[in-house]
Scaffold this motif. Structure first.
Motif, mmCIF file in Angstrom:
data_model
loop_
_atom_site.group_PDB
_atom_site.id
_atom_site.type_symbol
_atom_site.label_atom_id
_atom_site.label_comp_id
_atom_site.label_asym_id
_atom_site.label_seq_id
_atom_site.Cartn_x
_atom_site.Cartn_y
_atom_site.Cartn_z
ATOM 1 N N UNK A 186 0.808 -1.210 0.000
ATOM 2 C CA UNK A 186 0.000 0.000 0.000
ATOM 3 C C UNK A 186 0.845 1.266 0.000
ATOM 4 N N UNK A 187 2.141 1.137 0.344
ATOM 5 C CA UNK A 187 3.045 2.286 0.353
ATOM 6 C C UNK A 187 3.655 2.458 -1.031
ATOM 7 N N UNK A 188 3.497 3.631 -1.606
ATOM 8 C CA UNK A 188 4.088 3.912 -2.899
ATOM 9 C C UNK A 188 5.571 4.206 -2.782
ATOM 10 N N UNK A 189 6.263 4.146 -3.916
ATOM 11 C CA UNK A 189 7.667 4.507 -3.956
ATOM 12 C C UNK A 189 8.625 3.481 -3.399
ATOM 13 N N UNK A 190 8.165 2.242 -3.221
ATOM 14 C CA UNK A 190 9.051 1.205 -2.662
ATOM 15 C C UNK A 190 9.731 0.385 -3.750
ATOM 16 N N UNK A 247 6.309 -12.828 0.313
ATOM 17 C CA UNK A 247 7.754 -12.598 0.214
ATOM 18 C C UNK A 247 7.995 -11.106 0.392
ATOM 19 N N UNK A 248 8.834 -10.745 1.335
ATOM 20 C CA UNK A 248 9.145 -9.347 1.599
ATOM 21 C C UNK A 248 10.570 -9.037 1.155
ATOM 22 N N UNK A 249 10.730 -7.968 0.381
ATOM 23 C CA UNK A 249 12.042 -7.589 -0.147
ATOM 24 C C UNK A 249 12.456 -6.225 0.410
ATOM 25 N N UNK A 250 13.473 -6.182 1.271
ATOM 26 C CA UNK A 250 14.021 -4.876 1.685
ATOM 27 C C UNK A 250 14.729 -4.261 0.482
ATOM 28 N N UNK A 251 14.162 -3.199 -0.050
ATOM 29 C CA UNK A 251 14.623 -2.660 -1.332
ATOM 30 C C UNK A 251 15.238 -1.276 -1.160
ATOM 31 N N UNK A 252 16.132 -0.945 -2.098
ATOM 32 C CA UNK A 252 16.772 0.371 -2.156
ATOM 33 C C UNK A 252 17.448 0.738 -0.839
ATOM 34 N N UNK A 253 18.169 -0.210 -0.300
ATOM 35 C CA UNK A 253 18.850 0.033 0.965
ATOM 36 C C UNK A 253 20.239 0.615 0.717
#
Length: 232
Positions: free
Chosen positions: A12-16, A154-160
């Motif tokens: 639901x959060x944009x920009x991820x 599946x959860x992806x920690x992105x743009x870290x």
């Protein structure tokens, strides 16, 4: 492959980065020998527009498209049910880029029809609570649907950015990772890289492969039980 696997990229959060990861994952799967269809259900039609722009680059050339990109308006719920039934007969992997909102009945239908729900997120003070809300919504939906919904999260920690994060924040992020792992698979982090924004929907993975493989290999393993390509 004889079955159809539906994978929806949602949060639901944009920009991820769900649109970028959806398109790059399509390239990754093609490189593994998988038949792929991308369904662009986002209101901005970003993947559909990227395909149009990519075709302009190869204008006048005989180009073999690695996969098809189609768009669908999921607010048309009756047509969506028929569309999903047709997808299930396609025998391949269907990747769906979803709208960045939970206020659509069509999104619920997609989530319930999927085999995997891939949720990119950032370790920050706004995205983590929003992602918690999304996970909570999925838990309530699964409780309501029972065995009619068998989606794996599946959860992806992105743009870290490895340069960002004080000691206390790093501890909090690790705690978040452990908490999220109670609800689904948490992949390795995908670092922030300019190369991730330079993907193509036609040419093969270039600089993205090294960046995304640690995370995408986990998803591929969950689907097929191996990281070996379907065709060599």
């Amino acid at each position: 492959m004889d079955d159809t696997i539906i994978i929806i990229f949602a949060n639901q959060k944009g920009g991820v980065g769900k649109t970028t990861l959806c398109a790059v994952f399509a390239n990754y799967l093609v490189k593994k020998g998988c038949p792929v269809l991308v369904v662009d259900c986002d209101g901005q039609q970003s993947i559909k527009e990227r395909r149009k722009n990519d075709l302009l680059v190869y204008e006048g050339q005989d180009v073999k498209l690695p996969y098809d990109v189609v768009s669908f308006d999921i607010s048309k719920t009756e047509q969506l049910l028929v569309f999903i039934e047709n997808l299930k007969r396609s025998r391949g992997i269907v990747l769906v880029d979803s709208p960045g909102t939970l206020d659509l009945q069509g999104l619920v239908i997609l989530l319930c029809s999927s085999n995997f729900i891939v949720c990119p997120f950032h370790y920050d003070k706004t995205t983590v609570p929003s992602t918690v809300g999304f996970i909570g919504m999925l838990a309530r939906l699964k409780a309501e649907m029972g065995n009619r919904m068998n989606s794996q999260l599946v959860l992806i920690p992105n743009r870290q950015d490895p340069r960002v994060g004080k000691k206390a924040e790093l501890v909090l992020w690790e705690q978040t990772r452990e908490a999220f792992s109670n609800y689904g698979i948490v992949t390795p982090q995908i670092p922030v890289r300019a190369d991730m924004e330079r993907f193509s929907t036609i040419s093969e993975l270039d600089n993205q492969l090294e960046i995304v493989s640690p995370a995408f290999d986990i998803i591929y393993q969950a689907i097929f039980g191996t990281t070996e390509p379907l065709t060599k």
